[in-house]
Write a protein that holds these residues in place. Structure first.
Motif, PDB file in Angstrom:
ATOM      1  N   GLU A 177      30.197  25.766  11.446  1.00 49.26           N
ATOM      2  CA  GLU A 177      28.571  26.490  12.730  1.00 49.26           C
ATOM      3  C   GLU A 177      29.063  24.932  12.691  1.00 49.26           C
ATOM      4  O   GLU A 177      28.979  23.627  11.435  1.00 49.26           O
ATOM      5  CB  GLU A 177      27.506  26.964  12.080  1.00 49.26           C
ATOM      6  CG  GLU A 177      27.730  28.717  11.964  1.00 49.26           C
ATOM      7  CD  GLU A 177      26.539  29.441  11.500  1.00 49.26           C
ATOM      8  OE1 GLU A 177      25.637  28.377  12.082  1.00 49.26           O
ATOM      9  OE2 GLU A 177      26.216  30.118  11.079  1.00 49.26           O
ATOM     10  N   ASP A 178      27.511  24.630  13.487  1.00 49.77           N
ATOM     11  CA  ASP A 178      27.477  23.047  13.650  1.00 49.77           C
ATOM     12  C   ASP A 178      26.210  22.323  13.378  1.00 49.77           C
ATOM     13  O   ASP A 178      25.169  21.845  13.596  1.00 49.77           O
ATOM     14  CB  ASP A 178      26.911  22.483  15.411  1.00 49.77           C
ATOM     15  CG  ASP A 178      28.554  22.947  16.196  1.00 49.77           C
ATOM     16  OD1 ASP A 178      29.358  22.805  15.482  1.00 49.77           O
ATOM     17  OD2 ASP A 178      27.966  22.898  17.279  1.00 49.77           O
ATOM     18  N   ASN A 179      26.538  22.565  11.721  1.00 48.33           N
ATOM     19  CA  ASN A 179      24.725  21.939  10.880  1.00 48.33           C
ATOM     20  C   ASN A 179      25.617  21.767   9.708  1.00 48.33           C
ATOM     21  O   ASN A 179      25.064  21.711   7.945  1.00 48.33           O
ATOM     22  CB  ASN A 179      24.575  23.722  10.232  1.00 48.33           C
ATOM     23  CG  ASN A 179      24.121  24.876  11.456  1.00 48.33           C
ATOM     24  OD1 ASN A 179      23.088  23.865  12.663  1.00 48.33           O
ATOM     25  ND2 ASN A 179      23.523  25.776  10.707  1.00 48.33           N
ATOM     26  N   ALA A 233      19.033  16.035   3.318  1.00 46.56           N
ATOM     27  CA  ALA A 233      18.677  17.120   4.548  1.00 46.56           C
ATOM     28  C   ALA A 233      17.087  16.675   4.975  1.00 46.56           C
ATOM     29  O   ALA A 233      16.632  15.808   4.599  1.00 46.56           O
ATOM     30  CB  ALA A 233      18.266  19.082   3.735  1.00 46.56           C
TER      31      ALA A 233
END
Length: 109
Positions: free
Chosen positions: A72-74, A109
């Motif tokens: 996914e685009d994370n 993060a």
């Protein structure tokens, strides 16, 4: 490691400071085996490199298979962590929290 060290002896004096900073990536780009994983946004590019073989398949063909994984685009940029632990296998660091790698990752993060 031995192949990368020999490559380093041959080319280090010719490299720019950026190429020296990211020598593992530079080595991988020139065909030297590393512990890096290639990531691309193009499925066709990923498929090409997963299927490309530099040597004939060995008896245990599964060792020579390439794989394509979709994410996914994370994403987070772990380049600095890979550079910090350049001679370590990242997945081992992560799986066993060696060198307190989870702390380094949590700061990203």
């Amino acid at each position: 490691m031995e192949m990368r060290n020999e490559f380093k002896k041959e080319v280090w004096h010719k490299l720019t400071s950026d190429e020296r900073s990211y020598f593992i990536a530079f080595s991988q780009h020139h065909g030297i085996p590393t512990n890096l994983i290639d990531v691309t946004t193009s499925p066709l590019v990923a498929l090409y490199f997963a299927c490309e073989f530099n040597e004939p398949l060995e008896v245990d063909k599964e060792k020579e298979l390439g794989f394509v994984y979709l994410f996914e685009d994370n994403f987070i940029d772990i380049t600095n962590i890979l550079t910090k632990f350049k001679d370590e296998i990242f997945l081992d660091l992560y799986a066993y929290n060696r060198n307190n790698i989870l702390f380094d990752l949590s700061n990203l993060a």
